[in-house]
Scaffold this motif. Structure first.
Motif, short mmCIF file in Angstrom:
data_model
loop_
_atom_site.label_atom_id
_atom_site.label_comp_id
_atom_site.label_asym_id
_atom_site.label_seq_id
_atom_site.Cartn_x
_atom_site.Cartn_y
_atom_site.Cartn_z
N ARG A 141 31.95 36.16 74.10
CA ARG A 141 31.86 34.72 73.88
C ARG A 141 30.84 34.09 74.81
NH1 ARG A 141 33.54 29.97 75.93
NH2 ARG A 141 34.39 28.42 74.51
N LYS A 142 30.10 33.13 74.26
CA LYS A 142 29.29 32.25 75.09
C LYS A 142 29.67 30.82 74.75
CE LYS A 142 25.30 32.08 71.98
NZ LYS A 142 23.87 32.34 71.86
N GLY A 143 29.49 29.93 75.70
CA GLY A 143 29.82 28.53 75.47
C GLY A 143 30.55 27.92 76.65
N ASP A 144 30.92 26.66 76.48
CA ASP A 144 31.61 25.93 77.53
C ASP A 144 33.02 26.48 77.76
OD1 ASP A 144 29.40 24.27 77.80
OD2 ASP A 144 30.19 22.74 76.44
N GLY A 145 33.57 26.14 78.90
CA GLY A 145 34.92 26.56 79.24
C GLY A 145 34.90 27.74 80.20
N ASN A 146 36.01 27.93 80.90
CA ASN A 146 36.13 29.03 81.84
C ASN A 146 36.72 30.24 81.12
OD1 ASN A 146 36.40 30.73 84.00
ND2 ASN A 146 37.97 29.54 85.04
N ASN A 147 35.88 31.23 80.84
CA ASN A 147 36.31 32.41 80.09
C ASN A 147 36.43 33.65 80.97
OD1 ASN A 147 37.14 33.74 77.74
ND2 ASN A 147 35.08 34.47 77.34
N LEU A 148 36.61 33.46 82.27
CA LEU A 148 36.77 34.60 83.16
C LEU A 148 37.84 34.29 84.20
CD1 LEU A 148 35.94 37.38 84.31
CD2 LEU A 148 34.22 36.17 85.67
N GLU A 149 38.84 35.17 84.26
CA GLU A 149 39.86 35.10 85.31
C GLU A 149 39.88 36.46 85.98
OE1 GLU A 149 44.67 34.43 85.79
OE2 GLU A 149 43.71 33.85 83.93
N GLU A 150 39.81 36.47 87.30
CA GLU A 150 39.82 37.72 88.06
C GLU A 150 41.08 37.81 88.91
OE1 GLU A 150 35.08 38.54 88.75
OE2 GLU A 150 36.16 37.42 90.30
N TYR A 151 41.54 39.04 89.09
CA TYR A 151 42.67 39.30 89.97
C TYR A 151 42.30 40.48 90.87
CZ TYR A 151 47.27 40.35 91.77
OH TYR A 151 48.33 40.58 92.62
N TRP A 152 42.28 40.23 92.18
CA TRP A 152 42.01 41.28 93.16
C TRP A 152 43.34 41.91 93.56
CZ3 TRP A 152 37.33 43.16 94.45
CH2 TRP A 152 36.23 42.41 94.02
N LEU A 153 43.44 43.21 93.45
CA LEU A 153 44.67 43.92 93.75
C LEU A 153 44.96 43.91 95.25
CD1 LEU A 153 43.75 45.04 90.93
CD2 LEU A 153 44.99 47.10 91.54
N ASP A 154 46.24 43.74 95.60
CA ASP A 154 46.66 43.80 97.00
C ASP A 154 46.54 45.23 97.52
OD1 ASP A 154 47.28 41.09 97.07
OD2 ASP A 154 49.34 41.44 96.45
N GLU A 155 46.86 46.18 96.66
CA GLU A 155 46.79 47.59 97.01
C GLU A 155 45.84 48.29 96.05
OE1 GLU A 155 50.11 50.64 97.56
OE2 GLU A 155 50.99 48.74 98.27
#
Length: 168
Positions: A141-155
């Protein structure tokens, strides 16, 4: 450190996370006076949320150091994301239902003839290749809006790379 085993990529095993893109079992259409075969409807491209449009990209991925550490997971809340290898080389797919729960992680060995279409909101690791400079066609997808959520692992988790996973 947890170690994640790798299983073969199959349509049934990957179904909770999206679609496996492959031509096995698909009846092609004969086109171009019989000099080409066309395989239709291989994936459901889901990018229209909030006015999004289809984006076609070419990625060239680099080999990560072994053992491959799983430190980051990401998802795209506004659209699916399709990866199709162009170099006919095997690659790896890591997904999970909840990045905070190690038991929800799955790792798949994809052949050079298989792609994946991550469903909208599917947690997945960024592209993992087994050969340096591996090219991929990417549809997302391209376009407006936040299309990326990241999660960094604790372990940190690592992949159990067995020799058979390096074969095409």
């Amino acid at each position: 450190m947890a170690t994640l085993s790798i299983e073969p990529l199959t349509k049934p095993a990957f179904a909770p996370f999206g679609e496996v893109i492959e031509t096995e079992g698909v009846i092609p259409l004969s086109i171009n006076q019989g000099f080409a075969r066309r395989f239709n409807d291989l994936a459901n491209i889901d990018v229209a949320a909030e006015g999004g449009q289809t984006n076609i990209s070419w990625f060239v991925a680099s080999l990560r150091p072994a053992p491959i550490a799983i430190r980051l997971m990401e998802r795209h809340p506004l659209g699916s994301q399709l990866f199709m290898p162009l170099g006919r080389v095997s690659w790896l797919v890591v997904v999970c239902t909840d990045p905070r729960h190690a038991a929800s992680y799955r790792a798949f060995a994809a052949t050079g003839h298989q792609g994946v279409n991550y469903a909208r909101n599917c947690w997945h690791h960024p592209l993992l290749v087994l050969e340096d400079s591996s090219p991929f066609l990417v549809v997302d997808r391209k376009g407006d809006g936040n299309n990326l959520e990241e999660y960094w692992l604790d372990e940190t988790m690592q992949l159990d790379l067995m020799p058979e996973h390096h074969e095409a």
